[in-house]
Design an enzyme around this catalytic site. Sequence first.
Site, PDB file in Angstrom:
ATOM      1  N   ARG A  17       0.840  -1.211   0.000  1.00 24.98           N
ATOM      2  CA  ARG A  17       0.000   0.000   0.000  1.00 24.98           C
ATOM      3  C   ARG A  17       0.875   1.262   0.000  1.00 24.98           C
ATOM      4  O   ARG A  17       1.025   1.911  -1.034  1.00 24.98           O
ATOM      5  CB  ARG A  17      -0.949  -0.015   1.223  1.00 24.98           C
ATOM      6  CG  ARG A  17      -2.057   1.030   1.182  1.00 24.98           C
ATOM      7  CD  ARG A  17      -1.622   2.430   1.617  1.00 24.98           C
ATOM      8  NE  ARG A  17      -1.059   2.476   2.949  1.00 24.98           N
ATOM      9  CZ  ARG A  17      -0.475   3.580   3.470  1.00 24.98           C
ATOM     10  NH1 ARG A  17      -0.393   4.687   2.750  1.00 24.98           N
ATOM     11  NH2 ARG A  17       0.038   3.567   4.681  1.00 24.98           N
ATOM     12  N   ASP A  18       1.493   1.573   1.129  1.00 26.99           N
ATOM     13  CA  ASP A  18       2.309   2.792   1.206  1.00 26.99           C
ATOM     14  C   ASP A  18       3.456   2.709   0.203  1.00 26.99           C
ATOM     15  O   ASP A  18       3.815   3.693  -0.448  1.00 26.99           O
ATOM     16  CB  ASP A  18       2.854   2.941   2.637  1.00 26.99           C
ATOM     17  CG  ASP A  18       3.289   4.347   2.981  1.00 26.99           C
ATOM     18  OD1 ASP A  18       3.568   5.126   2.050  1.00 26.99           O
ATOM     19  OD2 ASP A  18       3.363   4.679   4.173  1.00 26.99           O
ATOM     20  N   HIS A 209       5.618   4.530  12.613  1.00 30.93           N
ATOM     21  CA  HIS A 209       5.603   4.440  11.144  1.00 30.93           C
ATOM     22  C   HIS A 209       6.572   5.516  10.635  1.00 30.93           C
ATOM     23  O   HIS A 209       6.201   6.680  10.491  1.00 30.93           O
ATOM     24  CB  HIS A 209       4.161   4.697  10.703  1.00 30.93           C
ATOM     25  CG  HIS A 209       3.912   4.716   9.225  1.00 30.93           C
ATOM     26  ND1 HIS A 209       3.191   3.734   8.578  1.00 30.93           N
ATOM     27  CD2 HIS A 209       4.229   5.620   8.257  1.00 30.93           C
ATOM     28  CE1 HIS A 209       3.085   4.025   7.293  1.00 30.93           C
ATOM     29  NE2 HIS A 209       3.706   5.174   7.072  1.00 30.93           N
ATOM     30  N   CYS A 242       4.042   9.348   0.362  1.00 33.19           N
ATOM     31  CA  CYS A 242       2.658   9.777   0.211  1.00 33.19           C
ATOM     32  C   CYS A 242       2.601  10.817  -0.905  1.00 33.19           C
ATOM     33  O   CYS A 242       3.333  11.804  -0.875  1.00 33.19           O
ATOM     34  CB  CYS A 242       2.160  10.376   1.526  1.00 33.19           C
ATOM     35  SG  CYS A 242       0.532  11.113   1.364  1.00 33.19           S
TER      36      CYS A 242
HETATM   37  P1  HMG Z   1     -13.212  14.321  -2.193  1.00 30.64           P
HETATM   38  O1  HMG Z   1     -12.925  14.692  -3.610  1.00 30.64           O
HETATM   39  O2  HMG Z   1     -13.388  15.419  -1.190  1.00 30.64           O
HETATM   40  O3  HMG Z   1     -14.424  13.267  -2.093  1.00 30.64           O
HETATM   41  O4  HMG Z   1     -12.019  13.384  -1.718  1.00 30.64           O
HETATM   42  P2  HMG Z   1     -15.960  13.391  -2.405  1.00 30.64           P
HETATM   43  O5  HMG Z   1     -16.666  12.646  -1.301  1.00 30.64           O
HETATM   44  O6  HMG Z   1     -16.346  14.815  -2.702  1.00 30.64           O
HETATM   45  O7  HMG Z   1     -16.117  12.514  -3.741  1.00 30.64           O
HETATM   46  C1  HMG Z   1     -15.591  12.956  -4.989  1.00 30.64           C
HETATM   47  C2  HMG Z   1     -15.506  11.779  -5.960  1.00 30.64           C
HETATM   48  O8  HMG Z   1     -14.636  10.767  -5.438  1.00 30.64           O
HETATM   49  C3  HMG Z   1     -16.837  11.092  -6.204  1.00 30.64           C
HETATM   50  O9  HMG Z   1     -16.791  10.573  -7.519  1.00 30.64           O
HETATM   51  C4  HMG Z   1     -16.800   9.912  -5.257  1.00 30.64           C
HETATM   52  O10 HMG Z   1     -17.601   8.828  -5.668  1.00 30.64           O
HETATM   53  C5  HMG Z   1     -15.334   9.535  -5.305  1.00 30.64           C
HETATM   54  P3  HMG Z   1     -17.435  11.385  -8.756  1.00 30.64           P
HETATM   55  O11 HMG Z   1     -18.887  11.574  -8.386  1.00 30.64           O
HETATM   56  O12 HMG Z   1     -16.686  12.694  -8.860  1.00 30.64           O
HETATM   57  O13 HMG Z   1     -17.206  10.478  -9.935  1.00 30.64           O
HETATM   58  N1  HMG Z   1     -14.910   8.866  -4.055  1.00 30.64           N
HETATM   59  C6  HMG Z   1     -14.424   7.622  -3.989  1.00 30.64           C
HETATM   60  N2  HMG Z   1     -14.178   6.691  -4.925  1.00 30.64           N
HETATM   61  C7  HMG Z   1     -13.696   5.498  -4.502  1.00 30.64           C
HETATM   62  N3  HMG Z   1     -13.413   5.219  -3.201  1.00 30.64           N
HETATM   63  C8  HMG Z   1     -13.640   6.127  -2.249  1.00 30.64           C
HETATM   64  C9  HMG Z   1     -14.169   7.383  -2.630  1.00 30.64           C
HETATM   65  N4  HMG Z   1     -14.503   8.481  -1.938  1.00 30.64           N
HETATM   66  C10 HMG Z   1     -14.963   9.386  -2.822  1.00 30.64           C
HETATM   67  N5  HMG Z   1     -13.354   5.823  -0.977  1.00 30.64           N
HETATM   68  C11 HMG Z   1     -11.164  11.579  -0.378  1.00 30.64           C
HETATM   69  C12 HMG Z   1     -11.954  12.879  -0.404  1.00 30.64           C
HETATM   70  C13 HMG Z   1     -10.886  11.214   1.051  1.00 30.64           C
HETATM   71  C14 HMG Z   1     -11.965  10.477  -1.053  1.00 30.64           C
HETATM   72  C15 HMG Z   1      -9.849  11.811  -1.171  1.00 30.64           C
HETATM   73  O14 HMG Z   1      -9.215  12.931  -0.664  1.00 30.64           O
HETATM   74  C16 HMG Z   1      -8.893  10.637  -1.107  1.00 30.64           C
HETATM   75  O15 HMG Z   1      -9.179   9.587  -1.663  1.00 30.64           O
HETATM   76  N6  HMG Z   1      -7.717  10.808  -0.441  1.00 30.64           N
HETATM   77  C17 HMG Z   1      -6.794   9.737  -0.236  1.00 30.64           C
HETATM   78  C18 HMG Z   1      -5.403  10.255  -0.273  1.00 30.64           C
HETATM   79  C19 HMG Z   1      -4.442   9.123   0.013  1.00 30.64           C
HETATM   80  O16 HMG Z   1      -4.759   7.965  -0.214  1.00 30.64           O
HETATM   81  N7  HMG Z   1      -3.231   9.452   0.511  1.00 30.64           N
HETATM   82  C20 HMG Z   1      -2.249   8.462   0.800  1.00 30.64           C
HETATM   83  C21 HMG Z   1      -2.570   7.634   1.990  1.00 30.64           C
HETATM   84  S1  HMG Z   1      -2.191   8.434   3.542  1.00 30.64           S
HETATM   85  C22 HMG Z   1      -0.508   8.129   3.798  1.00 30.64           C
HETATM   86  O17 HMG Z   1       0.152   7.656   2.915  1.00 30.64           O
HETATM   87  C23 HMG Z   1       0.075   8.385   5.149  1.00 30.64           C
HETATM   88  C24 HMG Z   1       0.309   7.113   5.972  1.00 30.64           C
HETATM   89  O18 HMG Z   1       1.161   6.219   5.287  1.00 30.64           O
HETATM   90  C25 HMG Z   1       0.928   7.461   7.333  1.00 30.64           C
HETATM   91  C26 HMG Z   1       2.134   8.397   7.226  1.00 30.64           C
HETATM   92  O19 HMG Z   1       3.077   8.093   6.508  1.00 30.64           O
HETATM   93  O20 HMG Z   1       2.065   9.423   7.897  1.00 30.64           O
HETATM   94  C27 HMG Z   1      -1.004   6.377   6.228  1.00 30.64           C
HETATM   95 MG    MG Z   2       3.312   6.382   5.247  1.00 30.04          MG
END
Ligand code: HMG
Ligand code: MG
Length: 300
Positions: A17-18, A209, A242
Amino acid sequence: MTSSYPTQVKIVEVGPRDGLQNEKQLIDLASKLQLIDDLALAGLKFIEAGSFVSPKWVPQMADSTQLFRELTRIPGITYSALTPNLQGYTNAKSVNVDEVAIFGAASETFSQKNINCSIAESIERFVPIVEQAKKDNMPVRGYVSCVLGCPYEGDIAPQKVTEVAQHLLAMGCYEVSLGDTIGVGTPIKTSKMLEAVQQVIPREKIAVHFHDTYGQALANILIALQQGISTIDSAVAGLGGCPYAKGASGNVATEDVVFMLNGMGIHTGIDIEKLVNAGNNIMQALGRSSTSKVANALLS
Ligand code: HMG
Ligand code: MG
């Protein structure tokens, strides 16, 4: 704080994933499945295999539904995934993910950039996920990002980390993983942050992490171990980053963590040679070499 080391450590492998989410070139499903199989063979018991986020935000994770459908599940292994909202949770549940993770941040700006809402809004958004997960008997892990610094805001107060971590535990997460998202933490800073969090959260519920952007991850992990923390996230071959944290590079390499723990007599249940093989296979698929010093040393 205690200075006795744990006798065993739980490694949460976040490579699939990450590790892969930040890769620019789309990786074929077969290579992702191979990576997960290789990690399972190496003895990893917790594998974060995918992410049910918006495919527009993280295209690399768009095939997580397919991945979970095709996964060869080995009994005793937890295959988990990120779920940012109820939509993601429902999708994850429909393909029998074993455990989900919700992810918040200790930095307002990072929260906006990463999940498009404030910290307070994210907590509200997580509540229905955890409520549904309780009904489904689905374990939920919580992440707090930017615990030692934010790419947009700089320093982050340990108080903020504690606050968000407390919220996640209070709503029902069984553990919080404290993320040094951009790898800027150094040992004394890490020690102070972990001590502050442990004022209110028992160490059994804390995971660490570390991203290794500045080469500090193993030193910081040693500090966490000295404080009795015994859950460590890492990614095979040092993959990771990320897409919404500018400058973030790979996670600490699982091979490097396991080598260090082996040398300290701390049990992980992981076969380092098979782990190196897992890293080697995915790096061949990606067409570059591993950033794990241990893997490179053992392969040379
Ligand atoms: P948004 O644009 O505000 O969402 O995103 P929305 O609710 O307004 O929806 C917009 C569109 O997205 C819609 O589709 C939804 O259906 C779709 P449209 O009508 O435009 O065709 N949608 C989805 N589709 C599939 N699965 C879903 C989903 N939700 C909405 N779950 C949202 C808000 C949270 C969805 C977006 O910002 C997002 O997906 N962010 C994820 C970012 C991410 O994955 N970052 C990396 C992971 S975090 C990380 O790496 C840190 C970590 O490792 C720890 C560390 O290192 O610190 C964990
Ligand atoms: Mg991370």
